[in-house]
Design a protein around this motif. Sequence first.
Motif: not given
Length: 349
Positions: A36-43, A49-55, A107-110
């Motif tokens: 999962y990659g966070l969008e720039e404006d996503e906290s 994140i789990l909800d966005n993934l369908g859980y 690299q791992y992103n923040p």
Amino acid sequence: MKFKLSQKDEDKLIALLDRRNINMDIANLYNDLFNYGLEEDESFVLEDILDNLGYDLSDEETKDIIAQYKVLDIKPYEISDYKDNIYYKLINPKHYKKDNVELGYYQYNPYQLFLSDEIIVDKNNNYQELIKASYFKESFSFLALAKNNNVWMSITPHEINTMQESIDIVKGQVIVAGLGLGYYPFMVSNKNNVDKVTVLEKDREIIDLFNKNLLPLFPNKNKIEIIYTDAFDYLKNNKADYYFVDLWHDTIDGLPLYIKAKQILKDNDHAHYWIEKSLITGFRRLLLCLIDEEYFMNTSDDDYKTCQSSDEKILKKLHYLLKEKEINNYKDILALISDESIDELINKI
């Protein structure tokens, strides 16, 4: 296998197999999180994140499983704990590329989640598998080797954490099967009680890259000898005080190689294997699959005539090895899937 289970024992077996299935579902969940990659404006909010993934965390069963597996308890690592690692401090090779091989930094992103350590297995809870994950709050660069644009080897927190126990123990003459980027040989060569590190590697391209770009940076390179050879052939005919086998990339390709190495270094208490706990867990999953198929589906020799994948081939060997095994109660099942039993089975198949 020859089963003779009471209804009560069968119910316990069903619960054990249900746990196996949930373990595998949770493993898939973590794979989703790692990709999962966070969008720039996503906290960074794990529930979102789990909800966005369908859980669906409003579903009580899903919510309960997420809680059982402590998915929402993932904590960040302190980046200094890894940037201060002596390998990172001393080993800073220049970018290198030749043909389809490239040495450089990824690299791992923040807030990017990653696998951080060995799996934890709770034997008292039907062998529940707890996956260890973490993240950094800022970007973290790590050395990696890519082949055909796919990361082949890397020095990440996972590699560092999963090798540390063995690094702390070994001494004297050490044989290391698998060169990689040399993290393990580097760390043990720095120990005063380690006299020599013999590294076995059958990829000439990797050896040449290592000798040119990495080994000159090692402070104790005089302790290290790299031998171009097949590790299994060498291990059959050479002895050391300690062994560390790391010939695989992950548990998917690792299990057959782990089994082969274990059979060569049979009953050697000084032989260590990278991510061994996770490999044993993978073997146990196959064993439970065999029990499931043979008890509930009455599989026979005919079902194992055509086996293509490495997992299928292991299942076939286990089928014939355990063909006359009597399973009279649930305790027999627990004894069969124990670490001690798995060690014996690996030496026999």
